[in-house]
Design an enzyme around this catalytic site. Structure first.
Site: not given
Ligand SMILES: *Cc1c(COP(=O)(O)O)cnc(C)c1O
Length: 390
Positions: A180, A208, A239
């Site tokens: 990320s 992602h 996302k």
């Molecule tokens: C955003 C994210 C999460 C968490 O997901 P949410 O649905 O926002 O709780 C988990 N792992 C990674 C790599 C992320 O970027």
């Protein structure tokens, strides 16, 4: 009682003194390439809405219809009476979309990882975790009480040595699929091969990659053309998918075990079913139209080319996450402020979120951006490069 408040007050002051106090900025109106912040529109490169679906009319219409059909709340946990038909349909559709036998819907990615890891491993088992994994994989690992071994980022040789030496009954590798803060993709073919060679399992966090990578956005496994019963695939739905929530897909027996034992599934109120309605609309869009992913890939190339000559290093990344590493913490903050003065919002990321001396601007691209908007970012960064490093 006064003591606790005083102590924590002092800790907050310390954060402020070190420039580490985080502040939320209030955004008015919907998500999109322009965000209104305290009444001022900003061209934003900070969201995870990689396909521009968070404010898409088709999803909005599906959510409206969901409200009319299901109301607003699920009113109970899934195992009591909160498992709605539309969520069941979503799970079936998600499993088919990623080519896995079964999927289970969670209310967030954080909850998914916190629930899955302790459900699968415990004392006496071993977890193997990439150094740059997301916080919720690490927190899920802590909760599990399994032994926690970290391997250097992407270092498959080190991981293999650790696996070869290990005789735990259960070995589970944890990895982000797309990291990320750097935007690079994990070596998935190698990870899957190591699982097979050493009787290990892989929990792959594709927060992602889902919606972005692979044909129609089917995710990072599809990107590599990989399928393996040894992989539990976690995709998030807040996302690129534009809504909220997450799912875990994999072998049907393992998924049934999660229904029984993932505590963040069992002991929480199910998500509002209207969200599942909107997500079914997301899946329908993804399956019929990949122009968004193609446009996004074009923007990624444009940015990589446009920033190639800068004195700072743009990390190689074929994903929507583009990290411009400037090194110094203050420089990263100064650049963020300068961009903001120009009406552009790019977040500065500093240690401890990233390693020392790798402070960076983290540019998130979205299919909602136009080539003109990306050109404006490139031009502005070039001017700042002259000023700060020229
Ligand atoms: C955003 C994210 C999460 C968490 O997901 P949410 O649905 O926002 O709780 C988990 N792992 C990674 C790599 C992320 O970027």
């Amino acid at each position: 009682m006064g003591n606790l408040i005083d102590e924590i007050g002092a800790q907050l002051q310390q954060l402020q003194a070190q420039n580490l106090l985080r502040e939320r900025r209030i955004v008015d109106g919907p998500q999109g390439p322009f965000l209104s912040v305290e009444g001022v529109p900003h061209l934003a490169f900070c969201s995870n809405d990689y396909l521009g679906l968070a404010n898409h009319p088709t999803l909005i219409a599906a959510a409206h219809q969901g409200v009319d059909s299901f109301g607003v709340g699920a009113s109970a946990s899934a195992l009591i009476s909160g498992h709605s038909r539309v969520v069941e349909d979503l799970e079936v559709a998600l499993a088919a979309f990623v080519g896995m036998p079964r999927a289970l819907h969670f209310s967030s990615g954080y909850m998914a990882n916190m629930g899955v890891i302790p459900a699968l491993v415990g004392q006496g088992d071993t977890l193997f975790s990439d150094r740059l994994n997301h916080a919720c994989l690490i927190d899920g690992a802590r909760l599990s009480k399994a032994e926690f071994r970290v391997y250097a980022h992407g270092d498959m040789a080190q991981l293999e040595r650790r696996l070869a030496k290990n005789s735990s009954p259960r070995k589970l590798i944890l990895s982000d699929a797309v990291f990320s803060m750097d935007g690079d993709i994990a070596p998935l073919p190698e990870l899957v091969a190591l699982c097979e060679r050493y009787d290990a399992w892989l929990l792959l966090d594709d927060a992602h990659g889902f919606g972005v990578l692979g044909p129609q956005g089917r995710g990072s496994l599809a990107h590599f053309g990989l399928a393996s019963p040894r992989v539990l695939y976690m995709g998030t739905l807040g996302k690129a998918a534009g809504v909220s929530g997450a799912f875990v897909a994999g072998d049907a027996t393992l998924v049934e075990w999660l229904v029984q034992r993932a505590r963040t599934y069992v002991f929480t109120t199910a998500s509002p079913p209207l969200l599942a309605g909107a997500l079914l609309a997301t899946l329908a869009l993804l399956q019929t139209d990949d122009t968004r992913q193609r446009h996004l890939r074009g923007l990624i190339k444009q940015l990589q080319l446009g920033l190639a000559d800068l004195p700072w290093r743009l990390l190689p990344s074929e994903t929507a996450i583009q990290a411009l590493v400037v090194g110094d913490n203050k420089l990263a903050l100064d650049l963020m402020r300068e961009l903001r003065d120009q009406g552009i919002w790019v977040p500065a990321i500093r240690p401890p979120t990233v390693p020392k001396n790798t402070a960076r601007l983290r540019i998130s691209l979205s299919a909602a951006h136009t080539t003109e908007q990306v050109a404006r970012l490139i031009a502005t960064l070039k001017i700042l490069a002259e000023k700060y490093a020229g």
